[in-house]
Scaffold this motif. Sequence first.
Motif, short mmCIF file in Angstrom:
data_model
loop_
_atom_site.label_atom_id
_atom_site.label_comp_id
_atom_site.label_asym_id
_atom_site.label_seq_id
_atom_site.Cartn_x
_atom_site.Cartn_y
_atom_site.Cartn_z
N LEU A 1 20.80 13.51 44.51
CA LEU A 1 20.68 14.96 44.37
C LEU A 1 22.05 15.55 44.66
O LEU A 1 22.58 15.37 45.76
CB LEU A 1 19.64 15.51 45.36
N LYS A 2 22.66 16.22 43.68
CA LYS A 2 24.01 16.74 43.88
C LYS A 2 24.24 17.96 43.00
O LYS A 2 23.60 18.14 41.96
CB LYS A 2 25.06 15.68 43.55
N LYS A 3 25.18 18.81 43.46
CA LYS A 3 25.57 19.97 42.67
C LYS A 3 26.34 19.51 41.44
O LYS A 3 27.12 18.55 41.50
CB LYS A 3 26.41 20.93 43.50
N GLN A 4 26.16 20.21 40.33
CA GLN A 4 26.90 19.90 39.12
C GLN A 4 28.33 20.40 39.24
O GLN A 4 28.65 21.24 40.09
CB GLN A 4 26.19 20.52 37.91
N ASN A 5 29.21 19.87 38.39
CA ASN A 5 30.64 20.16 38.51
C ASN A 5 31.07 21.45 37.83
O ASN A 5 32.22 21.86 37.96
CB ASN A 5 31.44 19.00 37.93
N SER A 6 30.17 22.08 37.10
CA SER A 6 30.51 23.33 36.42
C SER A 6 29.27 24.19 36.32
O SER A 6 28.15 23.72 36.49
CB SER A 6 31.08 23.05 35.02
N VAL A 7 29.48 25.47 36.04
CA VAL A 7 28.36 26.41 35.94
C VAL A 7 27.65 26.22 34.61
O VAL A 7 28.28 26.20 33.55
CB VAL A 7 28.85 27.86 36.07
N SER A 8 26.34 26.09 34.66
CA SER A 8 25.54 26.00 33.44
C SER A 8 25.11 27.40 33.02
O SER A 8 24.84 28.26 33.86
CB SER A 8 24.29 25.15 33.69
N THR A 9 25.04 27.62 31.73
CA THR A 9 24.67 28.94 31.23
C THR A 9 23.20 29.03 30.82
O THR A 9 22.75 30.09 30.40
CB THR A 9 25.54 29.32 30.02
N SER A 10 22.48 27.92 30.94
CA SER A 10 21.06 27.92 30.58
C SER A 10 20.37 26.75 31.25
O SER A 10 21.03 25.79 31.71
CB SER A 10 20.88 27.83 29.06
N THR A 11 19.06 26.82 31.29
CA THR A 11 18.28 25.71 31.85
C THR A 11 18.50 24.45 31.03
O THR A 11 18.63 23.35 31.58
CB THR A 11 16.79 26.08 31.86
#
Length: 252
Positions: free
Chosen positions: A135-145
């Motif tokens: 379980l980890k944070k992603q490396n960039s911002v996602s713009t959608s599910t």
Amino acid sequence: MENSRPVSTSIDPKDPLVKADESEPAYEKQPYQQMIGSLMYLVTCTRPDLGFVVLFLSWFSSHPLLCHHTAVKRVFRYLAGTRTTSLVYTRRLSMDIPLLITGYSDADYASCYDTCYSVSGYVFLLNGCAISWLLKKQNSVSTSTTESEYMALATTARQALWYINGLLQLGFTIPVELKADNTSIINVTENPINNPKTKHIYVSYHFNREHLIRKSLMLSYVPTGENLAVIMMKGLPSVLHQRHTQGLGLTE
């Protein structure tokens, strides 16, 4: 907390915990961090069912409030009732019984309070018992599910390929099946045609599609209620929580 009253789940899904206002004084910061640290040891070693709650509560470590302490103590109350719960790997009764590795992938869209980054999660089972989880944070911002789920699937696929290559060196050819509860990412992975919703996604994440075409991996849909990775994403009601922990191979 050794003699505390047990509870059936590690977190109350109806209790919305939010980040504290910096102007509000922190409550017993060091003991809170020590409790989180001891729980991280369990998550790393033997308790994938604690993955979500420990990561979630760790986000408040820099400025915990009394409500956050109460939430951490609930985790210890959950542990008090599940002291004997452990991962149990059963021996194959016959060599004719095939081995199968199954990976479950999921994502929680924009769930990090500090960065609005999404969180990726996966769990891999070998013949019905968990062998690795993340379980980890992603490396960039996602713009959608869909984008966050697609990025989570890429992380899961990399782990699956690591298993495939490692087992080949040991002389084993074991099929690896990936399961996801989002039909959009399955369609994106299977469809080589880019569309406006996915053309901005980093190229590195499109190797999902490449390995699906090569048939290195198998990808199939699983209903959300049967996706074992969901337990890595959110707090669940008692019945669903117990069903997923048993699905991970955690037994008393």
